[in-house]
Design a protein around this motif. Sequence first.
Motif, PDB file in Angstrom:
ATOM      1  N   SER A 113       0.921  -1.128  -0.004  1.00  0.00           N
ATOM      2  CA  SER A 113      -0.105   0.072   0.024  1.00  0.00           C
ATOM      3  C   SER A 113       0.805   1.275  -0.038  1.00  0.00           C
ATOM      4  CB  SER A 113      -0.826  -0.196   1.181  1.00  0.00           C
ATOM      5  OG  SER A 113      -0.110  -0.104   2.231  1.00  0.00           O
ATOM      6  N   SER A 114       2.205   1.211   0.119  1.00  0.00           N
ATOM      7  CA  SER A 114       2.948   2.343   0.375  1.00  0.00           C
ATOM      8  C   SER A 114       4.441   1.757   0.084  1.00  0.00           C
ATOM      9  CB  SER A 114       2.786   3.367   1.532  1.00  0.00           C
ATOM     10  OG  SER A 114       3.299   2.780   2.376  1.00  0.00           O
ATOM     11  N   GLY A 115       5.325   2.970  -0.150  1.00  0.00           N
ATOM     12  CA  GLY A 115       6.882   2.526   0.032  1.00  0.00           C
ATOM     13  C   GLY A 115       7.159   2.007   1.366  1.00  0.00           C
ATOM     14  N   ALA A 157       6.297  -1.236   2.256  1.00  0.00           N
ATOM     15  CA  ALA A 157       7.243  -2.211   1.585  1.00  0.00           C
ATOM     16  C   ALA A 157       8.499  -2.254   2.560  1.00  0.00           C
ATOM     17  CB  ALA A 157       7.873  -1.692   0.216  1.00  0.00           C
ATOM     18  N   ILE A 158       8.940  -0.962   3.005  1.00  0.00           N
ATOM     19  CA  ILE A 158      10.303  -0.768   3.641  1.00  0.00           C
ATOM     20  C   ILE A 158      10.020  -1.625   5.219  1.00  0.00           C
ATOM     21  CG2 ILE A 158      11.937   0.931   4.872  1.00  0.00           C
ATOM     22  CD1 ILE A 158      11.299   2.558   2.347  1.00  0.00           C
ATOM     23  N   SER A 159       8.971  -1.194   5.662  1.00  0.00           N
ATOM     24  CA  SER A 159       8.444  -1.761   7.170  1.00  0.00           C
ATOM     25  C   SER A 159       8.411  -3.227   7.060  1.00  0.00           C
ATOM     26  CB  SER A 159       7.415  -0.982   7.577  1.00  0.00           C
ATOM     27  OG  SER A 159       6.101  -1.177   6.830  1.00  0.00           O
ATOM     28  N   VAL A 177      20.378  -0.088   2.495  1.00  0.00           N
ATOM     29  CA  VAL A 177      21.012   1.073   1.722  1.00  0.00           C
ATOM     30  C   VAL A 177      19.895   1.523   0.864  1.00  0.00           C
ATOM     31  CG1 VAL A 177      23.284   0.164   2.206  1.00  0.00           C
ATOM     32  CG2 VAL A 177      22.108  -0.234  -0.241  1.00  0.00           C
ATOM     33  N   GLU A 178      20.387   3.072   0.279  1.00  0.00           N
ATOM     34  CA  GLU A 178      19.498   3.613  -0.631  1.00  0.00           C
ATOM     35  C   GLU A 178      20.559   4.228  -1.420  1.00  0.00           C
ATOM     36  OE1 GLU A 178      16.198   6.084   1.626  1.00  0.00           O
ATOM     37  OE2 GLU A 178      16.967   7.604   0.248  1.00  0.00           O
ATOM     38  N   THR A 179      20.544   4.051  -3.038  1.00  0.00           N
ATOM     39  CA  THR A 179      21.461   4.629  -3.713  1.00  0.00           C
ATOM     40  C   THR A 179      20.959   4.861  -5.245  1.00  0.00           C
ATOM     41  OG1 THR A 179      23.540   4.377  -4.583  1.00  0.00           O
ATOM     42  CG2 THR A 179      22.489   2.308  -4.146  1.00  0.00           C
ATOM     43  N   SER A 229      21.102   8.416  -2.619  1.00  0.00           N
ATOM     44  CA  SER A 229      20.437   8.514  -1.642  1.00  0.00           C
ATOM     45  C   SER A 229      19.581   9.749  -1.590  1.00  0.00           C
ATOM     46  CB  SER A 229      21.408   8.616  -0.351  1.00  0.00           C
ATOM     47  OG  SER A 229      22.166   9.996  -0.340  1.00  0.00           O
ATOM     48  N   ASN A 230      18.639   9.801  -0.738  1.00  0.00           N
ATOM     49  CA  ASN A 230      17.537  10.945  -0.588  1.00  0.00           C
ATOM     50  C   ASN A 230      17.861  11.981   0.616  1.00  0.00           C
ATOM     51  OD1 ASN A 230      15.123  12.502  -0.560  1.00  0.00           O
ATOM     52  ND2 ASN A 230      13.944  10.713  -0.382  1.00  0.00           N
ATOM     53  N   PRO A 231      18.377  13.076   0.483  1.00  0.00           N
ATOM     54  CA  PRO A 231      18.302  13.935  -0.719  1.00  0.00           C
ATOM     55  C   PRO A 231      19.681  14.230  -1.236  1.00  0.00           C
ATOM     56  CG  PRO A 231      18.081  15.137   1.222  1.00  0.00           C
ATOM     57  CD  PRO A 231      18.499  13.701   1.697  1.00  0.00           C
ATOM     58  N   THR A 267      14.236   3.285  -5.402  1.00  0.00           N
ATOM     59  CA  THR A 267      13.067   4.219  -5.757  1.00  0.00           C
ATOM     60  C   THR A 267      13.732   5.359  -6.920  1.00  0.00           C
ATOM     61  OG1 THR A 267      11.840   3.758  -3.685  1.00  0.00           O
ATOM     62  CG2 THR A 267      11.315   5.893  -4.890  1.00  0.00           C
ATOM     63  N   PHE A 268      14.714   5.855  -6.630  1.00  0.00           N
ATOM     64  CA  PHE A 268      15.191   7.228  -7.321  1.00  0.00           C
ATOM     65  C   PHE A 268      15.729   6.810  -8.749  1.00  0.00           C
ATOM     66  CE2 PHE A 268      16.780  10.997  -4.502  1.00  0.00           C
ATOM     67  CZ  PHE A 268      15.350  10.739  -3.888  1.00  0.00           C
ATOM     68  N   MET A 269      16.158   5.404  -8.883  1.00  0.00           N
ATOM     69  CA  MET A 269      16.608   4.770  -9.985  1.00  0.00           C
ATOM     70  C   MET A 269      15.492   4.079 -11.019  1.00  0.00           C
ATOM     71  SD  MET A 269      20.039   5.104 -10.730  1.00  0.00           S
ATOM     72  CE  MET A 269      19.491   6.896 -10.780  1.00  0.00           C
ATOM     73  N   HIS A 307      10.733  -0.441  -3.305  1.00  0.00           N
ATOM     74  CA  HIS A 307      10.150   0.735  -3.874  1.00  0.00           C
ATOM     75  C   HIS A 307       9.235   1.516  -3.292  1.00  0.00           C
ATOM     76  CE1 HIS A 307      12.313   0.626  -7.707  1.00  0.00           C
ATOM     77  NE2 HIS A 307      12.220  -0.716  -7.791  1.00  0.00           N
ATOM     78  N   SER A 308       9.188   2.675  -3.451  1.00  0.00           N
ATOM     79  CA  SER A 308       8.120   3.530  -3.405  1.00  0.00           C
ATOM     80  C   SER A 308       7.774   3.690  -4.815  1.00  0.00           C
ATOM     81  CB  SER A 308       8.448   4.980  -2.874  1.00  0.00           C
ATOM     82  OG  SER A 308       7.455   5.657  -2.920  1.00  0.00           O
ATOM     83  N   ALA A 309       6.628   3.283  -5.049  1.00  0.00           N
ATOM     84  CA  ALA A 309       5.980   3.026  -6.589  1.00  0.00           C
ATOM     85  C   ALA A 309       5.128   4.391  -6.770  1.00  0.00           C
ATOM     86  CB  ALA A 309       5.077   2.103  -6.702  1.00  0.00           C
ATOM     87  N   THR A 310       5.008   5.256  -5.549  1.00  0.00           N
ATOM     88  CA  THR A 310       4.518   6.327  -5.386  1.00  0.00           C
ATOM     89  C   THR A 310       5.231   7.402  -6.356  1.00  0.00           C
ATOM     90  OG1 THR A 310       4.155   5.889  -3.132  1.00  0.00           O
ATOM     91  CG2 THR A 310       3.515   8.318  -3.906  1.00  0.00           C
ATOM     92  N   LYS A 311       6.313   7.100  -6.646  1.00  0.00           N
ATOM     93  CA  LYS A 311       7.105   7.866  -7.557  1.00  0.00           C
ATOM     94  C   LYS A 311       7.278   7.486  -9.042  1.00  0.00           C
ATOM     95  CE  LYS A 311       8.254   9.827  -3.471  1.00  0.00           C
ATOM     96  NZ  LYS A 311       7.578   8.958  -2.548  1.00  0.00           N
ATOM     97  N   TYR A 312       8.316   7.363  -9.612  1.00  0.00           N
ATOM     98  CA  TYR A 312       8.644   7.168 -11.019  1.00  0.00           C
ATOM     99  C   TYR A 312       7.817   5.952 -11.359  1.00  0.00           C
ATOM    100  CZ  TYR A 312      12.446  10.324 -10.593  1.00  0.00           C
ATOM    101  OH  TYR A 312      13.087  11.530 -10.706  1.00  0.00           O
ATOM    102  N   VAL A 320      -0.294   6.048  -4.158  1.00  0.00           N
ATOM    103  CA  VAL A 320       0.537   5.689  -2.985  1.00  0.00           C
ATOM    104  C   VAL A 320       0.803   4.031  -3.043  1.00  0.00           C
ATOM    105  CG1 VAL A 320       1.152   5.938  -0.480  1.00  0.00           C
ATOM    106  CG2 VAL A 320       0.004   7.950  -1.718  1.00  0.00           C
ATOM    107  N   ALA A 321       1.850   3.757  -3.229  1.00  0.00           N
ATOM    108  CA  ALA A 321       2.145   2.228  -3.271  1.00  0.00           C
ATOM    109  C   ALA A 321       3.693   1.777  -3.210  1.00  0.00           C
ATOM    110  CB  ALA A 321       1.778   1.627  -4.822  1.00  0.00           C
ATOM    111  N   GLY A 322       3.867   0.777  -2.869  1.00  0.00           N
ATOM    112  CA  GLY A 322       5.492   0.299  -2.708  1.00  0.00           C
ATOM    113  C   GLY A 322       5.356  -1.168  -3.322  1.00  0.00           C
TER     114      GLY A 322
HETATM  115  N1  PLP Z   1      12.058   5.483  -0.265  1.00  0.00           N
HETATM  116  C1  PLP Z   1      12.327   6.742  -0.767  1.00  0.00           C
HETATM  117  C2  PLP Z   1      13.510   7.086  -1.492  1.00  0.00           C
HETATM  118  C3  PLP Z   1      11.216   7.799  -0.719  1.00  0.00           C
HETATM  119  O1  PLP Z   1      11.733   9.252  -1.448  1.00  0.00           O
HETATM  120  C4  PLP Z   1      10.050   7.643  -0.266  1.00  0.00           C
HETATM  121  C5  PLP Z   1       9.168   8.686  -0.215  1.00  0.00           C
HETATM  122  O2  PLP Z   1       9.452   9.696  -0.588  1.00  0.00           O
HETATM  123  C6  PLP Z   1       9.837   6.472   0.199  1.00  0.00           C
HETATM  124  C7  PLP Z   1      10.729   5.382   0.282  1.00  0.00           C
HETATM  125  C8  PLP Z   1       8.350   6.066   0.892  1.00  0.00           C
HETATM  126  O3  PLP Z   1       7.432   5.841   0.136  1.00  0.00           O
HETATM  127  P1  PLP Z   1       5.855   6.086   0.029  1.00  0.00           P
HETATM  128  O4  PLP Z   1       5.599   7.564   0.350  1.00  0.00           O
HETATM  129  O5  PLP Z   1       5.297   5.721  -1.022  1.00  0.00           O
HETATM  130  O6  PLP Z   1       5.524   5.303   1.655  1.00  0.00           O
END
Ligand code: PLP
Length: 408
Positions: A84-86, A89-91, A153-155, A157-159, A185-187, A204-209, A217-219
């Motif tokens: 249901s969200s990124g 997915a992460i949690s 990791v995130e790569t 990274s945000n921001p 998510t970013f890539m 992934h946060s599928a909410t994005k690209y 809002v999805a993941g």
């Molecule tokens: N991962 C990254 C890199 C994000 O930028 C975001 C949200 O901005 C998330 C995860 C969380 O995603 P969501 O808002 O779909 O829960």
Amino acid sequence: MQKEWRFDTAAVHVGHQPDRATRAVSQPVVPAVAYAFPDAETAAAVVAGQMDGTYYGRYGNPTTRSLEEKIAYMERGEDAIGLSSGMAAISSVLLAFLQHGDHVVVTKDIYGGTYNFITQMGPRFGIQHDFADCCSVKALEAAIRPNTKAIYVETPSNPLLTVLDLRGIAAVAKSRGIPLIVDNTFMTPYLQRPLELGADVVVHSATKYLNGHGDVVAGFVVGTSQVIDFIRKRISGDLGQNLNAWEAFLILRGLKTLGLRVRTHCENARQVAEFLQSHPRVRALHYPGLPSHPQHELAKLQMDGMGGIVSFEVEGGIQEAQTFMNALKLAMISFSLGDPETLVQHPATMTHFSVPKNERLRFGITDGLIRLSVGLEDPSDIIADLRQALESLAGLITGGETTALTGQ
Ligand code: PLP
């Protein structure tokens, strides 16, 4: 499934056949919660996992399943689950690998929501963590403890768009028998496929690209069938984090143009970064596509493109950053990224507000930092907007010195 299809073809066709009943080309949306079984034995076999099948909306849906197959294919994973969200997915993936008494090593600059989950929710369930600068394999190794059960990791990274060496980190993770989880998510899989580089799980946060239109809002979690099954049955199914059919349909529609969109995002971001690079009001620029980026060479090796995000610092602090943002006429002040619209946000007061200031500064998220999600508009319009907004700072800053409005 056609393993040899190129990305743009797979984005249109994988996981989808014309509907058997209607011959509809576009994906049918199946909103049903429950599914009738031909007999009691089949019901028992499906619930026990001995037979494929959909039985209850919280554990899966046919429309969502088509999407999961497509995402798994794109990321080169065995299976995927839509959530249901990124953050779902992460949690769910962190809860799948970590339980009371376990420890996770996390790279130092990550999305604010992930930071909150790890620092606030994790300790409530006895999950320990350490942040490490994963640019250094030594720092990563030093942070690993006997009870470390995941590396996250995130790569980029945000921001700050720090690029991490996924092959190097995966080698450390493998040698210690610790699963490596990567937020891609970013890539998007169009630009980077962490599983091919040695990672174990992608989120992934599928909410994005992936969806790409700012209306879902999805993941996703992508990994082995065993990991995905466990998450579906034991974590997200029980927590109720399922992705519904309508939103899955919207993402399926968005994915058909993923390659097209990401190519334009990348090209527009390159032009924006080149403009900002030479602007006198811009103090620091974070964009992996420029030779001045500390991991530019690594980015060229690991990524098939540099993405659509550009972060930069304006001269001054919070007030200068806000003055700049308020002066924008085309770009919108907004939390999200990866949409057709150019979106701008101020991490110190928005996405990373909940990170304590000393931690935030330690991670390099300064008061003047601005994150720009470069949209699909004509790049010359985006640049003209940025130029006029940067000019609005001229009154606040004299001879390179900030006036009384210097940010705190
Ligand atoms: N991962 C990254 C890199 C994000 O930028 C975001 C949200 O901005 C998330 C995860 C969380 O995603 P969501 O808002 O779909 O829960």
